[in-house]
Motif scaffolding. Structure first.
Motif, PDB file in Angstrom:
ATOM      1  N   HIS A  60       0.833  -1.203   0.000  1.00 27.54           N
ATOM      2  CA  HIS A  60       0.000   0.000   0.000  1.00 27.54           C
ATOM      3  C   HIS A  60       0.867   1.252   0.000  1.00 27.54           C
TER       4      HIS A  60
ATOM      5  N   GLN B 156       1.061   4.360  -2.876  1.00 26.50           N
ATOM      6  CA  GLN B 156       0.281   5.484  -2.364  1.00 26.50           C
ATOM      7  C   GLN B 156       1.150   6.722  -2.250  1.00 26.50           C
TER       8      GLN B 156
ATOM      9  N   GLN C   9      -2.447  11.031  -0.139  1.00 20.14           N
ATOM     10  CA  GLN C   9      -3.043   9.720   0.141  1.00 20.14           C
ATOM     11  C   GLN C   9      -3.733   9.122  -1.080  1.00 20.14           C
TER      12      GLN C   9
ATOM     13  N   GLN D  76      -3.419   7.204  -4.906  1.00 16.03           N
ATOM     14  CA  GLN D  76      -2.497   6.234  -5.475  1.00 16.03           C
ATOM     15  C   GLN D  76      -1.460   6.965  -6.339  1.00 16.03           C
TER      16      GLN D  76
ATOM     17  N   TYR E 271      -5.121   9.467  -9.259  1.00 13.53           N
ATOM     18  CA  TYR E 271      -3.704   9.221  -8.984  1.00 13.53           C
ATOM     19  C   TYR E 271      -2.953  10.554  -8.988  1.00 13.53           C
TER      20      TYR E 271
END
Length: 546
Positions: free
Chosen positions: A114, A118, A123, A125, A193
């Motif tokens: 993760h 991340q 926070q 992706q 993202y």
């Protein structure tokens, strides 16, 4: 347990038999001949060895059998395979601990995965997750052609970092991330993202099946509102394209990047769609070349300035000048993107020349002899001999104006090209112009750069001001910079001052000037800048009370 008892009994029997054989041998030895005695002793020892060998092999066989039983129980994870209740309980405890360790290992692996996908600040992706999801989407056999990709560029990041400090830049990026997430939140199957410092990507899955113009308009409305609320020149721009099965990621990104280029030259916070895939890169470069040529021919340039507050009367007023470039229709073009495309198209020298000519022209027109103007010089020109020759001649034409210009260069870029840096700083000294190192104070190596270049000003890295009131190490470092600079006849300016506590602490450290949104915001360049750039005691007190 019975096997263990049987093994012990066998060992006891072997030891007892050995003792009996020894007693028998001693009793017969009294009446026997030497030969018989030797025979008896040999027989006794042989029996002793055979008994112990038998006991040893029996015990090994028993241990092997127990190991096989345990291995079977471990493989099946079934304590019922064991005969002994104690063994079953021990195995159950072992399996419980193993399961807990296995779950903990899976949890840690999941957390690491993760973290690897991340973005720490927003926070969202990151780029790795974006490429993974894009690859998976393009490998589908059907419905991929209805998916939509949006590239979004937060164009004010560089300016906010320079003018307000990195805290404001981080807050801006977080706000844009939240805006994007909120706008696309009503479309099913979306992913957001952060793929680089100022760039975001939105991947809308095929299930949404939304028209791209709807998404583009919604993003523009949100960005327009944010721009007005925070008094920015722009907030962000969006480039959209469709995805098709079997396409390469690079081709899709090139289309989206071209759409983004069109958006940045059409309207503030604009959006554009690029569907065709033919010679995308050349189209993008051609588009920007037209924009730059028109800009250079028509000289669509204006200026804003941000005054620096002197901390003592001996410091001459200093105003940092920022260029604003406009398209043919008056739309403001993102400065960072414009210079990046000018560098790619080998037009940055012409752009920088136009900027310097207009700054000098404005300085003469405003008769701003009571203040100095700071100009940020592109680091790409440090080794450009043609530009340096031109700059030398340009400064020689007007010594009075040249003497009040401060050319600012970033510390990181100067360190990478020390030879070019020395040449530029020597050129400026020869023509009576001033020099400044921006974002100064990355580390102890900064003092080596300072010693080699001997600038007239240094502008502290805004990162040094973050939490300065609590960071005793940074406080000591800033004091050391100020002390060394004053010994060398250099003045120190603190950039990115946004809090009253920072200002008061920096004043106690005897910095020479303060710059930031707490002091003054950038404003359009006006003829009365020579008066606006001077701070009085009343103005200083007013700024503090605000």
């Amino acid at each position: 347990m019975l096997n263990k008892l049987g093994s012990n009994l066998l060992l006891i029997a072997a030891i007892t038999c050995v003792a009996l054989l020894l007693l028998q041998g001693i009793w017969l030895a009294v009446q026997a001949t030497p030969f018989t005695l030797i025979l008896i002793v040999g027989t006794t020892l042989l029996g002793f060895g055979l008994l112990f060998m038998l006991a040893y092999r029996a015990r090994n066989a028993e241990r092997d059998q127990q190991e096989q039983v345990w291995l079977t129980a471990l493989r099946l994870r079934d304590p019922a395979c064991l005969e002994s209740p104690a063994a079953r309980e021990a195995l159950q405890q072992l399996l419980t601990r193993f399961s807990e360790a296995e779950l903990d290992a899976h949890r840690q692996i999941s957390e690491l995965h993760h973290q690897a996908t991340q973005d720490e600040l927003t926070q969202l992706q990151n780029r790795h997750a974006f490429r993974r999801d894009m690859t998976a989407l393009l490998q589908r056999d059907q419905d991929t052609q209805t998916a939509t990709l949006v590239l979004i560029r937060a164009t004010e990041l560089g300016k906010l970092n320079a003018q307000r400090g990195f805290q404001s830049g981080d807050a801006y990026i977080k706000d844009i991330a939240n805006l994007i997430t909120r706008v696309v939140g009503r479309f099913p199957g979306h992913q957001v993202y952060r793929i680089s410092g100022a760039d975001f990507a939105v991947l809308v899955q095929p299930v949404a099946n939304i028209p791209p113009p709807l998404l583009g308009r919604d993003l523009k409305v949100a960005f327009d509102h944010y721009q007005q609320q925070h008094e920015l020149e722009s907030a962000a721009y969006s480039g959209l394209t469709r995805l098709s099965s079997g396409q390469k990621i690079e081709a899709i990104l090139a289309r989206a990047d071209l759409a983004l280029a069109h958006a940045q030259t059409e309207t503030v916070n604009g959006w554009a769609i690029q569907q065709d895939d033919d010679v995308v890169e050349l189209q993008g470069q051609h588009h920007w070349k037209l924009v730059l040529n028109d800009l250079l021919e028509q000289e669509h340039i204006s200026f804003t300035y941000q005054p620096i507050q002197p901390m003592h009367p001996s410091m001459l007023a200093y105003n940092e000048i920022y260029a604003r470039f406009s398209g043919a229709d008056g739309t403001v073009l993102p400065t960072d993107t414009l210079f990046a495309m000018a560098q790619r198209l080998d037009m940055v020298m012409r752009l920088e020349q136009m900027l310097i000519i207009h700054v000098m022209r404005q300085y003469r027109a405003f008769d701003a002899n009571q203040s100095r103007w700071g100009i940020s010089l592109s680091s790409n020109l440090l080794q450009n001999s043609a530009f340096l020759i031109w700059l030398d001649r340009q400064l020689l034409k007007d010594p009075n104006t040249s003497a009040n210009l401060v050319f600012e260069l970033d510390e990181e870029h100067l360190e990478r090209n020390m030879t070019g840096a020395k040449r530029v700083f020597e050129l400026l000294r020869r023509n009576g112009s001033r020099s400044a190192i921006c974002n100064f104070g990355k580390g102890i190596g900064s003092f080596t750069l300072f010693r080699e270049l001997k600038p007239d000003y240094i502008k502290l890295d805004p990162a040094l001001l973050t939490g300065l009131e609590q960071d005793l190490t940074n406080q000591q470092f800033v004091r050391m910079i100020v002390d060394v600079s004053h010994r060398m006849g250099c003045q120190v300016i603190a950039e990115g001052v946004e809090q009253l506590g920072q200002k008061q602490l920096l004043q106690s450290m005897y910095v020479d000037g303060l710059q930031g949104y707490l002091i003054a915001k950038p404003q359009p360049l006006r003829p009365d800048i020579s008066h606006l750039g001077l701070f009085t005691e009343d103005a200083s007190t007013s700024a503090e009370s605000e």
